[in-house]
Each structure stands twice: as C-alpha cells, then as structure tokens.
Motif scaffolding. Sequence first.
Motif, PDB file in Angstrom:
ATOM      1  N   LYS A   1       0.821  -1.203   0.000  1.00 60.50           N
ATOM      2  CA  LYS A   1       0.000   0.000   0.000  1.00 60.50           C
ATOM      3  C   LYS A   1       0.861   1.262   0.000  1.00 60.50           C
ATOM      4  CE  LYS A   1      -3.395  -0.075   3.051  1.00 60.50           C
ATOM      5  NZ  LYS A   1      -4.103   0.248   4.291  1.00 60.50           N
TER       6      LYS A   1
ATOM      7  N   ASP B   1      10.303  -2.396   3.229  1.00 63.63           N
ATOM      8  CA  ASP B   1       9.912  -1.710   1.990  1.00 63.63           C
ATOM      9  C   ASP B   1      10.644  -0.383   1.877  1.00 63.63           C
ATOM     10  OD1 ASP B   1       8.397   0.558   3.132  1.00 63.63           O
ATOM     11  OD2 ASP B   1       6.995  -0.987   3.841  1.00 63.63           O
TER      12      ASP B   1
ATOM     13  N   ILE C   1       6.836   5.106   1.945  1.00 67.46           N
ATOM     14  CA  ILE C   1       6.822   6.482   2.463  1.00 67.46           C
ATOM     15  C   ILE C   1       7.466   6.605   3.855  1.00 67.46           C
ATOM     16  CG2 ILE C   1       4.780   7.159   1.108  1.00 67.46           C
ATOM     17  CD1 ILE C   1       3.137   6.807   3.717  1.00 67.46           C
ATOM     18  N   GLY C   2       7.566   5.502   4.575  1.00 62.84           N
ATOM     19  CA  GLY C   2       8.168   5.553   5.919  1.00 62.84           C
ATOM     20  C   GLY C   2       7.217   6.177   6.953  1.00 62.84           C
TER      21      GLY C   2
ATOM     22  N   ILE D   1       0.993   3.392  15.692  1.00 66.17           N
ATOM     23  CA  ILE D   1       0.456   2.603  14.572  1.00 66.17           C
ATOM     24  C   ILE D   1       0.013   1.196  14.958  1.00 66.17           C
ATOM     25  CG2 ILE D   1       1.643   3.866  12.726  1.00 66.17           C
ATOM     26  CD1 ILE D   1       3.766   1.604  12.797  1.00 66.17           C
TER      27      ILE D   1
ATOM     28  N   ARG E   1      -5.660   3.128  14.532  1.00 65.91           N
ATOM     29  CA  ARG E   1      -4.772   4.280  14.407  1.00 65.91           C
ATOM     30  C   ARG E   1      -4.039   4.240  13.094  1.00 65.91           C
ATOM     31  NH1 ARG E   1      -3.914   7.243  19.118  1.00 65.91           N
ATOM     32  NH2 ARG E   1      -2.992   8.740  17.675  1.00 65.91           N
ATOM     33  N   GLN E   2      -3.948   5.403  12.499  1.00 60.16           N
ATOM     34  CA  GLN E   2      -3.190   5.545  11.267  1.00 60.16           C
ATOM     35  C   GLN E   2      -2.340   6.793  11.392  1.00 60.16           C
ATOM     36  OE1 GLN E   2      -6.821   5.704   8.989  1.00 60.16           O
ATOM     37  NE2 GLN E   2      -6.303   3.789   7.960  1.00 60.16           N
TER      38      GLN E   2
ATOM     39  N   GLU F   1      -1.936   8.921   9.184  1.00 62.63           N
ATOM     40  CA  GLU F   1      -2.745   9.986   8.589  1.00 62.63           C
ATOM     41  C   GLU F   1      -4.190   9.756   8.978  1.00 62.63           C
ATOM     42  OE1 GLU F   1      -2.379  11.814   4.226  1.00 62.63           O
ATOM     43  OE2 GLU F   1      -2.325   9.663   4.392  1.00 62.63           O
TER      44      GLU F   1
ATOM     45  N   GLU G   1      -5.962   4.074   1.704  1.00 63.03           N
ATOM     46  CA  GLU G   1      -7.128   3.347   2.214  1.00 63.03           C
ATOM     47  C   GLU G   1      -6.733   2.592   3.487  1.00 63.03           C
ATOM     48  OE1 GLU G   1     -10.231   2.794  -0.028  1.00 63.03           O
ATOM     49  OE2 GLU G   1      -9.348   4.739  -0.476  1.00 63.03           O
TER      50      GLU G   1
ATOM     51  N   LEU H   1      -6.572  -1.247  11.154  1.00 61.55           N
ATOM     52  CA  LEU H   1      -6.682  -2.460  11.979  1.00 61.55           C
ATOM     53  C   LEU H   1      -5.575  -3.470  11.722  1.00 61.55           C
ATOM     54  CD1 LEU H   1     -10.516  -3.123  11.840  1.00 61.55           C
ATOM     55  CD2 LEU H   1      -9.176  -2.424  13.809  1.00 61.55           C
TER      56      LEU H   1
ATOM     57  N   LEU I   1      -2.231  -3.548  11.572  1.00 61.99           N
ATOM     58  CA  LEU I   1      -1.094  -3.716  12.496  1.00 61.99           C
ATOM     59  C   LEU I   1      -1.549  -4.108  13.886  1.00 61.99           C
ATOM     60  CD1 LEU I   1       1.459  -0.901  11.610  1.00 61.99           C
ATOM     61  CD2 LEU I   1       1.616  -3.337  11.157  1.00 61.99           C
TER      62      LEU I   1
ATOM     63  N   SER J   1      10.299   1.401   5.544  1.00 67.88           N
ATOM     64  CA  SER J   1      10.091   0.826   6.875  1.00 67.88           C
ATOM     65  C   SER J   1      10.459  -0.647   6.863  1.00 67.88           C
ATOM     66  CB  SER J   1       8.607   0.923   7.273  1.00 67.88           C
ATOM     67  OG  SER J   1       8.078   2.167   6.916  1.00 67.88           O
TER      68      SER J   1
ATOM     69  N   PHE K   1       9.581  -4.051   9.339  1.00 68.09           N
ATOM     70  CA  PHE K   1       8.889  -4.642  10.497  1.00 68.09           C
ATOM     71  C   PHE K   1       9.565  -5.960  10.820  1.00 68.09           C
ATOM     72  CE2 PHE K   1       5.894  -1.603   8.921  1.00 68.09           C
ATOM     73  CZ  PHE K   1       5.183  -1.165  10.029  1.00 68.09           C
TER      74      PHE K   1
HETATM   75  P1  ADP Z   1      -4.203   0.480   7.790  1.00 71.69           P
HETATM   76  O1  ADP Z   1      -5.319  -0.444   7.475  1.00 71.69           O
HETATM   77  O2  ADP Z   1      -4.621   1.885   7.880  1.00 71.69           O
HETATM   78  O3  ADP Z   1      -2.998   0.224   6.987  1.00 71.69           O
HETATM   79  P2  ADP Z   1      -2.591  -0.589   9.867  1.00 71.69           P
HETATM   80  O4  ADP Z   1      -2.895  -0.878  11.309  1.00 71.69           O
HETATM   81  O5  ADP Z   1      -2.147  -1.735   9.081  1.00 71.69           O
HETATM   82  O6  ADP Z   1      -3.855   0.108   9.283  1.00 71.69           O
HETATM   83  O7  ADP Z   1      -1.496   0.510   9.839  1.00 71.69           O
HETATM   84  C1  ADP Z   1      -1.668   1.655  10.601  1.00 71.69           C
HETATM   85  C2  ADP Z   1      -0.925   2.827   9.954  1.00 71.69           C
HETATM   86  O8  ADP Z   1       0.499   2.590  10.083  1.00 71.69           O
HETATM   87  C3  ADP Z   1      -1.153   2.998   8.528  1.00 71.69           C
HETATM   88  O9  ADP Z   1      -2.333   3.708   8.291  1.00 71.69           O
HETATM   89  C4  ADP Z   1       0.068   3.754   8.124  1.00 71.69           C
HETATM   90  O10 ADP Z   1      -0.089   5.101   8.414  1.00 71.69           O
HETATM   91  C5  ADP Z   1       1.161   3.191   8.964  1.00 71.69           C
HETATM   92  N1  ADP Z   1       1.915   2.096   8.270  1.00 71.69           N
HETATM   93  C6  ADP Z   1       1.770   0.762   8.437  1.00 71.69           C
HETATM   94  N2  ADP Z   1       2.651   0.094   7.672  1.00 71.69           N
HETATM   95  C7  ADP Z   1       3.344   1.018   6.967  1.00 71.69           C
HETATM   96  C8  ADP Z   1       4.413   0.957   5.989  1.00 71.69           C
HETATM   97  N3  ADP Z   1       4.940  -0.203   5.597  1.00 71.69           N
HETATM   98  N4  ADP Z   1       4.885   2.134   5.477  1.00 71.69           N
HETATM   99  C9  ADP Z   1       4.384   3.304   5.924  1.00 71.69           C
HETATM  100  N5  ADP Z   1       3.383   3.444   6.834  1.00 71.69           N
HETATM  101  C10 ADP Z   1       2.877   2.307   7.353  1.00 71.69           C
END
Ligand code: ADP
Length: 872
Positions: free
Chosen positions: A637, A662, A665-666, A675, A680-681, A683, A691, A695, A697, A721, A723
């Motif tokens: 995404k 990946d 955008i970081g 996160i 929580r996002q 943004e 989109e 949920l 993470l 980023s 993980f």
């Molecule tokens: P979402 O369904 O919004 O992706 P997540 O819980 O998976 O929800 O992730 C929460 C937020 O963490 C994302 O909305 C994003 O802002 C940030 N995030 C997660 N993974 C990444 C990634 N690989 N690169 C950048 N931002 C990330």
Amino acid sequence: MKAEDVLNALPVNYYVIDLKTKTILHTNDASITDLKEPCFRQIFNESRSCMNDNNMCFCEQALKIENPGELVIETGEAGKKRYYRANLKKINHEQVLACFTEVTREKSIQKDLKISRKRLERAESLASFGTWEIDLEKQVLLGSKGACNIYGLDAGVLPLSQVKMIPLPEYRQLLDNELDDLIQGRRQYNIRFRIKRPNDGEIRYVHSVAEYRSEKKMVFGIIKDITEKVYFKNALQESVADLQLAQDIARIGNWKYDPVTGTLTTSDPIKQIIAGYEIPSQPELKSFEKITGKEHFALFSSAIMQALYKGVPFEKQFKIKNSDNAEKWIEIICRPDEEGSQWGHVLRGTLQDITATKTAENELQHSNNLFRTLIHNLPDAIYMKDSDCRKIIANDGDAHNCGRQSPQEVIGKTDYDIYPKEIADRYFQDDRQVMEKGIPVINREEVLPGHPKRWILTTKVPLIDKKGRITGLVGIGHDITRRKQMEEELKAAKLRAEESDRLKSVFLANMSHEIRTPLNGILGFSNFICSENTDPRQFRGYYGLIEACAQQLTSVIDNIIDISLIQSNQLKLNCSSFNFIELLNELYAGYKKQKEVQLVDVDFRLTNFHECNAQGFCSDRARIGQVLKNLLDNAFKFTSQGYIEFGCLESEQGELNFYVEDTGIGIEESKLEVIFENFRQVEEGFTRQYEGAGLGLSVASGIIARLGGTISVKSKPGYGSTFYVSIPEYKGESATEVKTVKRSNNVATVKKEEKLIVSFEDDPASMEYLRSVAGLLGCRLINFDNPVKGLDYIRRNRTDLIFMDVRLPEMSGFEATQIIKNEFPNLPVIIQSAYAMKEDMEKAFMAGCDDYLAKPVPLKELRGTIKYYIQE
Ligand code: ADP
C-alpha cells in the motif's frame, strides 16, 4: 537619872553648837568631844568637802535657815554611802541643837523599792500585764501603768462604773458575777474576757486574777494582755490542724526511733496507712518483714542499719500488702540525727502512702505507652517539635518521610539537619507561622523531597500548654501518593477515553468508507448485470470485480472480528507443526500474481529463507500467515517504487524471526508507537491518501502477542520501513483439531426423483440464493422463517436435506437442529451462519449438524455441499 544620861541613851547623836564660837557645847557623841571648829564635815569625819552645790558649808547653810527642820545628809564614797537625817533647831541666836539619825538603811530600802517599782513597770510593759486595785468603798479602780496600758486608759484612777464599760458587753454581767463571788468568798476571780480599748478602739483578749482583802475592803488583781498569746495559740492550733490535714490528705505520717530506749513513735496517719499491722512501741527490725514482704525486707533493713549506725539518710519506696491483701506503695524518708550515741543515731522521718501517685505513675506510663504505640502504629507520619523547631517526638512514618530508617535518627534534629537548606527554609517559615501566630496549616498538599515522588497532606497545629502558651507544634503527614496517582491515572484514563471516543468516530468514518467502497463496486456491477443494455460477454468481468469487492469486504469484517477476539482475550490458536518456508513461498507466489501491475515499478523479493530453521515449526500457521499478509499489504500500500522484501532472519532453535521491508513512504518516529493501536493511522481524517481501517497492524501485533512473540519497526520517513517479528515455538498442549468435513467435488449424477430441501432462513436474500442453487440442481426448496412451523412440516413430509440458519425467531438454529437430529438422526442438517467464529462452528457440531458453512458461502462451495448430501 540625870538628863545627860537620858540624852546619852537616845538612839540619836545630838550636838548643841555655839555658832559664834563654833564649838560644841553639849553632845552625846563621845567621839567628837575634842573637836575644834566643829563642822559637820568633821563631825562625820568625812574626807570630802561638805560644801554643797551653792558652795556653802552645810552647817552654815543649816544655820542660815530660819527653821531648817529636817535634812537628809548624804556622806561617804560611792558604794559606801551613808545617809543621816539631821533635825536642826535654833535654841537662840547663837546656839543650835542638831540631832542626827542614820537613815542609810531606810534610804536603801526606799531606793530598792523605787527600783522594784521601775522593774515592775518594765516587767508589766514587757509582759503586758498590770496590777489593779478596787477600792470598794470609794468605788474606784487604781491601775498600774501596765494595767492602764492594757485597758487603754490615761489616768491611773477611774470610777469603777467607767471601767466596767471597757469589757465587751457580753462579758460585763459575767465580770460582775465573778467579782461578787470573790467578795462573797464563793470562788476565786480568774477570768478571760475581751475588751475594747477606749483610746484606740482595739479589741484585746485579757486574763485577770484577783484576790479580796476584806480588812481593807480592797480587791487586788493582775491583768494580762493575752491577745498575742490567743492569736499565737489559735495560729498554732490552726497550723497544727493544717499540718494534720495536710498529712491526712497527703497520707503522710511522722515517726521517730530512739535507739537509746529502743522506742518507735508513730503518728496516727502511719497507723492508718499500714492498717492491720500492729507496730510495737519497742519493735525489732525483723518485725517489719511482715509489712515490707520478704522481697523488700533486705532493702529496708540495710537502709535502716546504714541510717542507724552510719547516719546515712534514705528515701525509699516499698510495695506492702495490707492485712486484707490489698497492695499499697509507701515511701519512707529517714533523716538520722547528726549526733549518734553508742546505740546509734536517733532516726526521724516520714512514711507516706504513695499508692495513688504510683497508680497515677503507672497510669501515666500506661497512657504514655498507649500514646507511643498509637503514634508508632498509625499509618500517618506524626511528629512534635519544641519551640526551637526541634523534633521531640517522631514515628516511623515521619522517619520514612525524612528519608531515615528510624525515629531516633530524626529526634533532636531540626529540618536544617534533615533537608537541604531551601526546603528546610520553607518548613521553618511554616513552623514560625504556627508557633508565633498560632495559625495552623491544615491539609496542605505537598510533594516530599526525594524519590520516588510522594505526596502528603500536611497538617501543623500549635501545641498549647495549660496556661495557653504555645510551646511547640504537632505535625501530621498523611500520604496521598496513591490518591494522587489514581487522580493522574484517572486523568490519563479520561484523556484515553476522550481519545478513544475520537478514535471511535475516526474508526466509524473509516469503516463506513471501507465498507461502502466495496459495496459500491458490488452494487454497481450488480446493476450493470441486471441492465438490459449490458453486453452479457461483460458479465464474467463484472462477476470478477464483484467478487474482489466482496473479498475486500470480508477481509474488513474478518479484521474486526479478530480485533474483538484479541481484545476480549478470546483469540483461539490452532497450533500444529508446519513448514514456514512453504508458507513464505505461497505468499510470495500469491502476491507476485496479485500485484502484477504494481510490481512493474517495485522489486518484490523473498530473501534469506534458507536462514530459517523452520521446516517443522509448531505454531498457528494461519495466524502467522495473516500477520505476514497484513505486513505485506501495508508494504504494497505504501510503496510505489524501490523494493519490497520479506523473509527469514537468523533464528535460534525454537524461535522464528522474520521481517518485511519496503522503500515506501516511511513513518515518523513520533507515530511509531501509535500505529500498533486499534484504528490508528499516521494519517487521519478525510484528506488521507491511503485506504485502510487502521486495523491491520493492531491485529498483527495482537496475534503476535497471543503467540508469545514480539513485533518492532524501524522506519525513516521518505526512505521506508522494516517490520521485525519474532515468535517462539508453541509449547502448549497439542493442537485442537476442528472437525471438518472433507467433501469431494466429484459429484455423481443426481437421481431423477426430485429431492426436497427444507430451509430455515429469515433473510430473504440468503433464502433466494439457496432456492436458486437448489433449483440449479433440480431440487425443491421450501423455506420457513419460523422454526416451529418448519419442524411441524418436516414431521409430516419426507425431507432430504435441511439448511439451518443460526439466528431465528423464537428458537435458535442450534436448538432446532438438536430437535431434528433427535427425531430424524439420518436427516442431514447443514448449519450456515454469519457468525463465523471457531466457537460458533464448534457449537454447531455440538448441536449435531452434519456440516457448517460460514456466510458468505461462495456458489461453488454451496453447490458442492448440496450435491454431496443429496447424493448420499
Ligand atoms: P491500515 O489499514 O490503515 O494500513 P494498519 O494498522 O495496518 O492500518 O497501519 C496503521 C498505519 O500505520 C497505517 O495507516 C500507516 O499510516 C502506517 N503504516 C503501516 N505500515 C506502513 C508501511 N509499511 N509504510 C508506511 N506506513 C505504514
């Protein structure tokens, strides 16, 4: 007898002197017959001059006087003085007769009398007494100087009637009677009475005794002023009474032991104090043992011996038992006389009952103990300070507040000895305010110096003595750290609640968006299919899009269900041994195919899989797959160029380490924690570019936590980023196998006879879907939205297959299934439900169903299942 003889026999010496010739013409004094120029000086053979004060010879003086009469002549030296009475008589102009009589004795008696009078007067005035006489005939009273002083009279002679008014009225009759009785000889006059002195009006006590001399008709009396004596006596009596009273009150008595006679004298209080024991007047030391008791007797006897033979005073306290066995405390004080005889010193002393004092002492001790126990066991810090702000009492709590181990370390110290100066200054100001102005500090919140941070409620009140003076202060420190922490926790919880409320709104908005988006696709393309204008050749493409949207929707719902399971701690694991490399390969292949377009710009790679020692790793394969999927979905995404890489990391035996990296955008550092929280996002809001329901993470981290592992992230905005996940091998009981029915899709041809399917479904769409599929397979379907009616129908009609929904009116699908299976054990029942959790499936099988389908059920699966059971 001749006249001459008679003259010679007279007891006086006479001389007939011729003044002219100065010769003695006649004399009976043989010793001076031969005198020439007789002069009285010569007559008396005096050595000293006979000149008188006028420088005149006495003889001449005598002769010059016309009728000199009687003269007393003093002769001789001091201490040997002699007195003569001279009677001179002129016989004619030239001759004189002088008769001399020695009156030395008479003179000396007169002198003595005078002296006695004077002495009497002085004695009267000194001893305050006087003499008086009553002349009964003249009815007057003659008082001596002393008597006049006592009676307050100026004159020595007064009418009796006037004198009788001097005694106070109440005595007057009595005095008259006394006097009467005396005169009548009935009794002696001896009376004490009071007078009011006429000269100064003072009231005096007097004592008078008198006797009556009948021959003279006189009463002679002595009066004495006894006022001082009465006062003194009264005062003495009073002080004796006071002493007695004081001794009685103080329960104290005197004693004296005289070693010469061996006698012991004791005053009454002593007898009362040691009631029940007779002390002999000549006691032996041993006899006191029964009073002091054995344990104290040694002490008592040694003190007595020391006092008796060495003159050592003592003050000792003993416990005694009265004869009625009542315990008493006595104090014996002994003061030996300075001088001791060969038998020892005279011992004097007191014996006091000090039971009350002792009891009070004990009670004081007791209350002190109580007080001490109380303050040392109270949970609050308690201390007292004197007027110099020095601690005089402190308990453990206070010592703890001062950062010390025990109260002894703070007692005697000021705050300056305990705290840094600036803190001590602050406390000192408080103390001064309390002690100088009497203004207390009540329940003031304070943070104690030191770590960890502690709060107390400080109270300082002035310590006031009986006279109302402030002598110090009492301080109490009530620890409110827990309350403060709770307040802070509450504040934090409130903030969290507000945040979660806000998140809920954000989540609802997101959910709405996440659900409506695929629904939009589903509804839109469904409409297209139904439209007459649509080319049927497009149908297949539209079906694909509808299915993709439905998949997306299902994934959102699955995530929500997982979150609710994680939060309620009900996420069940299904652990078994699996090949992790195989899982990685499957995912890699799947994404490679699915993200074909995106992968034109992004390099997607699976690396290091050989580093993983995970051929037979025991854990929940599906959940680990879900974690990887969520991480990879995010990577895809948020990455539009560069690479997405995932794979194993070096892992110890019994653990699995993998990562997803990946170049997207970081994430900002401040958001790295956030996160992993639900919904929580990075943004938020309507302007967000990506989109997602926030949920992925949190589900991933919830699953990892449930598996006992950890997840972490390293990220740099604009660079990408990574993980990292670490999971330990599952060591619990062996994995539970959920009964699943393996169905074959190779279905034989359906028999000609029309089969009857009865469905229990209250959702018209689901019912129509079933009816359509049944129709496709040549089966008849009758639906009941009410299970009671449906059951009734089955009992009356031969039925081939039952489709049962779970949530139904009046009776649940599980209950209905149980009834059917009880009555028709061979009739297959398939439960299908939108409750898609593992427990729901378990419940369904418990109820006796033959198969379980979770909604949404894909057409292929539904058709296969019906065919399978109809064929049977
Ligand atoms: P979402 O369904 O919004 O992706 P997540 O819980 O998976 O929800 O992730 C929460 C937020 O963490 C994302 O909305 C994003 O802002 C940030 N995030 C997660 N993974 C990444 C990634 N690989 N690169 C950048 N931002 C990330």
